[in-house]
Motif scaffolding. Structure first.
Motif, short mmCIF file in Angstrom:
data_model
loop_
_atom_site.label_atom_id
_atom_site.label_comp_id
_atom_site.label_asym_id
_atom_site.label_seq_id
_atom_site.Cartn_x
_atom_site.Cartn_y
_atom_site.Cartn_z
N ASN B 404 -18.99 -22.40 17.02
CA ASN B 404 -17.54 -22.51 17.08
C ASN B 404 -16.90 -21.67 15.99
OD1 ASN B 404 -18.26 -24.12 14.94
ND2 ASN B 404 -16.61 -25.58 15.27
N PHE B 405 -15.68 -21.28 16.27
CA PHE B 405 -14.95 -20.50 15.28
C PHE B 405 -13.47 -20.87 15.34
CE2 PHE B 405 -12.91 -17.39 18.05
CZ PHE B 405 -13.71 -17.41 19.17
N PHE B 406 -12.78 -20.51 14.25
CA PHE B 406 -11.36 -20.82 14.14
C PHE B 406 -10.55 -19.55 14.27
CE2 PHE B 406 -10.54 -25.14 12.23
CZ PHE B 406 -11.77 -25.64 12.56
N SER B 407 -9.35 -19.70 14.74
CA SER B 407 -8.47 -18.54 14.79
C SER B 407 -7.07 -18.97 14.37
CB SER B 407 -8.42 -17.96 16.21
OG SER B 407 -7.82 -18.88 17.08
N VAL B 408 -6.38 -18.01 13.74
CA VAL B 408 -5.00 -18.31 13.33
C VAL B 408 -4.10 -17.22 13.90
CG1 VAL B 408 -5.15 -17.03 11.15
CG2 VAL B 408 -3.55 -18.92 11.38
N SER B 409 -2.94 -17.61 14.29
CA SER B 409 -2.08 -16.64 14.96
C SER B 409 -0.63 -16.87 14.59
CB SER B 409 -2.29 -16.77 16.47
OG SER B 409 -1.13 -16.34 17.16
N SER B 410 0.19 -15.88 14.96
CA SER B 410 1.62 -15.99 14.64
C SER B 410 2.30 -17.08 15.45
CB SER B 410 2.34 -14.68 14.93
OG SER B 410 1.78 -13.64 14.21
N ASP B 411 1.66 -17.60 16.47
CA ASP B 411 2.33 -18.66 17.21
C ASP B 411 2.22 -19.99 16.49
OD1 ASP B 411 -0.29 -19.31 17.57
OD2 ASP B 411 -0.21 -19.39 19.75
N GLY B 412 1.70 -19.96 15.32
CA GLY B 412 1.71 -21.15 14.49
C GLY B 412 0.58 -22.12 14.77
N ARG B 413 -0.34 -21.74 15.62
CA ARG B 413 -1.43 -22.67 15.91
C ARG B 413 -2.71 -22.20 15.25
NH1 ARG B 413 -1.75 -21.68 21.67
NH2 ARG B 413 -3.71 -22.82 21.66
N ILE B 414 -3.41 -23.16 14.72
CA ILE B 414 -4.77 -22.88 14.26
C ILE B 414 -5.68 -23.57 15.25
CG2 ILE B 414 -6.45 -23.17 12.44
CD1 ILE B 414 -4.16 -23.14 10.49
N VAL B 415 -6.47 -22.78 15.90
CA VAL B 415 -7.23 -23.28 17.03
C VAL B 415 -8.72 -23.14 16.75
CG1 VAL B 415 -7.71 -22.96 19.48
CG2 VAL B 415 -5.40 -22.63 18.60
N SER B 416 -9.43 -24.16 17.16
CA SER B 416 -10.88 -24.07 17.04
C SER B 416 -11.46 -23.84 18.42
CB SER B 416 -11.41 -25.38 16.45
OG SER B 416 -12.72 -25.59 16.88
N TRP B 417 -12.27 -22.83 18.52
CA TRP B 417 -12.88 -22.50 19.79
C TRP B 417 -14.35 -22.86 19.73
CZ3 TRP B 417 -9.66 -20.25 23.41
CH2 TRP B 417 -8.43 -19.78 22.92
N THR B 418 -14.80 -23.55 20.75
CA THR B 418 -16.21 -23.93 20.79
C THR B 418 -16.84 -23.33 22.03
OG1 THR B 418 -15.40 -26.02 19.95
CG2 THR B 418 -17.73 -25.88 20.43
N LEU B 419 -18.03 -22.86 21.85
CA LEU B 419 -18.74 -22.27 22.97
C LEU B 419 -19.59 -23.36 23.62
CD1 LEU B 419 -19.04 -19.48 24.17
CD2 LEU B 419 -21.15 -19.24 22.90
N VAL B 420 -19.05 -23.94 24.67
CA VAL B 420 -19.77 -25.02 25.34
C VAL B 420 -20.22 -24.51 26.69
CG1 VAL B 420 -19.58 -27.33 26.27
CG2 VAL B 420 -18.38 -26.75 24.16
N LYS B 421 -21.49 -24.46 26.87
CA LYS B 421 -22.06 -24.08 28.17
C LYS B 421 -21.44 -22.81 28.72
CE LYS B 421 -23.25 -28.74 29.56
NZ LYS B 421 -22.99 -29.82 30.47
N ASN B 422 -21.47 -21.80 27.90
CA ASN B 422 -20.99 -20.47 28.31
C ASN B 422 -19.50 -20.39 28.56
OD1 ASN B 422 -23.62 -19.85 28.17
ND2 ASN B 422 -23.96 -19.71 30.36
N GLU B 423 -18.75 -21.31 28.04
CA GLU B 423 -17.30 -21.19 28.17
C GLU B 423 -16.67 -21.49 26.85
OE1 GLU B 423 -16.17 -22.53 32.67
OE2 GLU B 423 -15.22 -23.45 30.95
N LEU B 424 -15.56 -20.86 26.63
CA LEU B 424 -14.85 -21.13 25.40
C LEU B 424 -13.88 -22.28 25.61
CD1 LEU B 424 -13.91 -17.63 23.95
CD2 LEU B 424 -15.34 -19.32 22.91
N VAL B 425 -14.04 -23.27 24.81
CA VAL B 425 -13.14 -24.42 24.91
C VAL B 425 -12.33 -24.50 23.63
CG1 VAL B 425 -13.06 -26.92 25.06
CG2 VAL B 425 -14.77 -25.65 26.34
N TYR B 426 -11.07 -24.70 23.76
CA TYR B 426 -10.25 -24.65 22.56
C TYR B 426 -9.78 -26.04 22.17
CZ TYR B 426 -5.74 -25.58 24.76
OH TYR B 426 -4.70 -26.17 25.40
N THR B 427 -9.58 -26.17 20.88
CA THR B 427 -8.97 -27.41 20.37
C THR B 427 -7.96 -27.02 19.31
OG1 THR B 427 -11.29 -27.88 20.01
CG2 THR B 427 -9.79 -29.75 20.01
N ASP B 428 -6.77 -27.50 19.48
CA ASP B 428 -5.76 -27.23 18.46
C ASP B 428 -6.09 -28.04 17.23
OD1 ASP B 428 -2.60 -26.72 20.21
OD2 ASP B 428 -4.24 -25.38 19.66
N ILE B 429 -6.10 -27.36 16.13
CA ILE B 429 -6.36 -28.10 14.90
C ILE B 429 -5.06 -28.47 14.23
CG2 ILE B 429 -7.41 -27.97 12.65
CD1 ILE B 429 -9.45 -28.15 14.76
#
Lengths: 95, 650
Positions: B404-429
């Motif tokens: 999993n990795f985190f991303s930060v963006s200008s839209d104000g969200r810090i999102v954690s992305w997890t690679l679950v079974k070949n798909e990226l699943v996101y979770t807002d942190i």
């Protein structure tokens, strides 16, 4: 393919005089020199590479030859042996 | 002398008595031979014993003489008489011989019987005549073989002339074969054996595993079958390309390895950056470098993300990996539709790179696969950001061992992305609120605007702690556990915070840089910065050095690179150097190599320059005489702590 491009790049690199691809039997597959010179290079360098490889592996059988550089007064001959091939590049490094 | 009538007594005559003299002795005359032995014994093989012969020959031969008398009528006698040449015998024989010759000729091969039929006497006479006739003529040459009609007829077969006839087969084709049994020949043979055994073992394993291996094997075989003669040489070609480059850039390579600027001693603590290689690629000439990252495993490989910072000119993006061994051409090239804004390489899986795009998407590129497309990509449905992604960072695998990795963006969200079974699943942190901006929307709705995150960094040791920099210039200290509240806020800068970085050694210190021309060093427990540096131009990026806790470098948009060492000079940079050739070129990013004393700097023209730090910039604390030099993080921490304590208010 990619390999073709790589070989083209090598040939176009600064100072490179010739490139040759020799197969396992000593027959040149690709060359940028004339036939007689290529055949001469192929024969001589193949023997030398085999001897070098034998030396390296004799000392430690798990080792293997990666490449061979022969620097002479006029230019440098670089030989990269592969399983079935031999890639030879002649470059003038000081140009 | 004789004297008659007198008995002569020898002197040794036996003296006998009268009785003995009158004794009668009987003497018998027998026919036995007194000299013949009486008890001859012969060995009997049947009874295996010596046995006396039953009859002993008593004959005594007194006299023997071999005589030479021959019977007149016997063969020998007749011959002799003929030899002596009796004419009288011949005459009567001749007449009868003529008659008998004729009959003899007829009956040359006749038997005794036919001859006997003529008459015994006449036959005998004829035989005798016949025999007499041929013998006188041939007696010297021939020997009489038998009594009857015997004619020797010899014949000789033709001897075939001998002729030598040899044939030669074709020699079997011979080939000389010689070989050397070197150690490696023996070793290779053993390795083959081992591999064969392993293969046979694999075949025994359950089918599921073999199915997987077959797939892998199929992939391999498909690659092999595709390959032409030429493609197989790709490895060797790569090596040779690097060799050729090494030759061309020989002096640079030598500088990189060995050159230490000796004039640093005279420069009074100031240092320089020695330019080494320049990396550029045709297709990235119009793009600017937006992210650089060294590969944690291969210290000579680094990844560069290309995109554009310009709001108006947005075009495609590229992800290119270079190695220092080959400065003229990249190793890997990936292209994308949208500009890349940030990238991060996973520490444990150095072939995975997380990338954030200008259009808000994130993607993971896998170097091991041959495609130029990302392995996994987020999309509009799967929660991509609505604004450019400014920073991505890999985290440790979560509890299910998913990446999993985190991303930060200008839209104000810090999102954690997890690679679950070949798909990226996101979770807002966390969603970053902008302070004091609760807007009044239509129909009385209260809209909350979000702040724009522009950079973040995670603490090296404390897993949940991280810092976020925003476009307003604030730095928020956050925790992964709390999604709506921050732990702390720092009023850091007047403009957007471009980069934040924790100190690699000291656990409390971090550095931030901004477009407001300043670089600030903070202790996260204290609200005000420890050190502030004004660099006269917007600072694009700042980075701590991996070898010292007090050295950091910053790059500005005027093309300069600044290197500071707090240990030596707290207020000024040790090095201010223009790094890029053209004045209009802005530098965008800088990164230190974790192993070698070099930095790479990327600029707006798509070029990467590699520079070597001169010794003054790399100073280690001097050893005091008699004391051991302690190396390691503790020393670095202590060093920085000492400096900070000077600055802190008592």
């Amino acid at each position: 393919a990619e390999v073709e491009e790589t070989l083209k790049r090598i040939q176009a690199h600064k100072g490179v005089m010739a490139t040759m691809v020799i197969n396992a039997e000593g027959i040149p597959i690709r060359t940028t020199l004339d036939n007689s010179t290529t055949v001469q290079y192929a024969g001589l360098l193949q023997q030398l590479t085999m001897k070098a490889r034998s030396t390296v592996r004799d000392i430690d059988p798990q080792n293997d030859l990666t490449f061979l550089r022969i620097r002479s007064k006029k230019h440098e001959i670089m030989v990269a042996p592969d399983k079935e091939f031999l890639l030879i590049v002649i470059q003038n490094p000081t140009e | 002398e004789w004297s008659a009538g007198k008995t002569v007594k020898p002197p040794d005559q036996l003296e006998l008595t009268e009785a003995e003299l009158k004794e009668e002795f009987t003497r018998v005359l027998t026919a036995n031979n007194p000299h013949a032995p009486q008890n001859i014994v012969r060995y009997n093989f049947k009874e295996r014993a010596y046995k006396p012969i039953s009859h002993i020959d008593q004959t005594a031969i007194h006299f023997s003489l071999n005589g030479n008398l021959i019977l007149k009528d016997s063969d020998e006698g007749r011959r002799q008489s003929l030899r002596s040449g009796n004419a009288s015998e011949k005459a009567p024989v001749e007449t009868s011989a003529e008659a008998s010759e004729g009959s003899g000729v007829k009956d040359e091969g006749s038997t005794e019987d036919t001859q006997a039929a003529e008459g015994a006497e006449t036959a005998k006479a004829a035989e005798a005549a016949e025999e007499e006739e041929p013998p006188p003529t041939k007696e010297k040459e021939r020997k009489l073989a038998n009594q009857f009609n015997f004619i020797e007829r010899s014949s000789r077969t033709i001897n075939n002339p001998l002729r030598e006839r040899a044939s030669q087969s074709e020699p079997t084709p011979c080939k000389n074969f010689s070989g050397n049994a070197n150690q490696w020949v023996i070793y290779d043979a053993y390795i083959e054996e081992v591999q064969k055994m392993e293969k046979s073992k694999e075949k025994e394993k359950p089918k599921a595993q073999t199915a997987k291996k077959e797939e892998k094997g199929k992939k391999l075989t498909s690659l092999e079958s595709q390959s032409d003669d030429i493609t197989k040489i790709s490895n060797a070609a790569k090596i040779v390309e690097r060799m050729v480059n090494q030759n061309t850039f020989d002096d640079i390579a030598q500088d990189f390895k060995y050159f230490e600027d000796a004039s640093d001693e005279y420069r009074d603590h100031r240092g320089t950056l020695l330019p080494l290689w320049k990396f550029q690629y045709d297709k990235t000439k119009r793009l600017s470098v937006t992210a650089i990252s060294w590969n944690p495993k291969y210290k000579d490989l680094f990844a560069v993300g290309y995109g554009s910072y310009d709001f108006m000119k947005q075009s495609q993006g590229m992800l290119v990996l270079y190695t220092m061994k080959n400065p003229s051409f990249p190793e890997y090239v990936f292209s994308s539709e949208s500009g890349i804004m940030c990238l991060d390489i996973h520490d444990d899986h150095p072939h995975l790179m997380a990338v954030g795009f200008y259009d808000g998407n994130v993607a993971i590129y896998n170097l091991k696969k041959a495609t130029s497309q990302p392995s996994y990509k987020s999309s509009g449905k799967s929660g991509k950001h609505t604004d450019p992604v400014w920073q991505v960072k890999w985290q440790k695998d979560d509890m299910d061992n998913n990446l999993n990795f985190f991303s930060v963006s200008s839209d104000g969200r810090i999102v954690s992305w997890t690679l679950v079974k070949n798909e990226l699943v996101y979770t807002d942190i966390i969603k970053l609120p902008a302070e004091g901006t609760v807007m009044q929307g239509p129909e009385g709705l209260q809209l909350q605007t979000f702040g724009c995150g522009t950079s973040f960094d995670f603490h090296k040791k404390i897993d949940y702690l991280f810092l976020v920099g925003t476009e307003e210039g604030k730095i928020y200290k956050c925790s992964k556990c709390y999604s709506s509240q921050f732990l702390d806020v720092f009023e850091a800068h007047h403009m957007a915070v471009d980069s934040i970085s924790w100190n690699p050694y000291h656990l409390k210190v971090f550095i931030s840089c901004s477009s407001d021309w300043t670089v600030k060093i903070w202790d996260h427990t204290i609200k005000t910065p420890m050190f502030v540096y004004d660099l006269n131009a917007a600072v694009g990026d700042v980075a701590w050095s991996p070898y010292s806790s007090t050295v950091f470098a910053a790059v500005t948009t005027d093309g300069k690179a600044h290197v500071f060492d707090l240990n030596i000079n707290k207020y000024e940079a040790l090095c201010n150097q223009i790094v890029v050739a053209k004045k209009k070129n802005k530098i965008t990013h800088i990164q230190f190599n974790p192993m070698y004393p070099i930095v790479i700097i990327g600029d707006e023209r798509g070029q990467i320059v590699c520079l070597k730090l001169s010794p003054n910039l790399r100073k280690m604390p001097k050893e005091k005489k008699g004391q051991e030099v302690k190396k390691g993080p503790e020393v670095e921490i202590a060093k920085l702590e000492k400096l900070l304590s000077l600055v802190r208010e008592p």
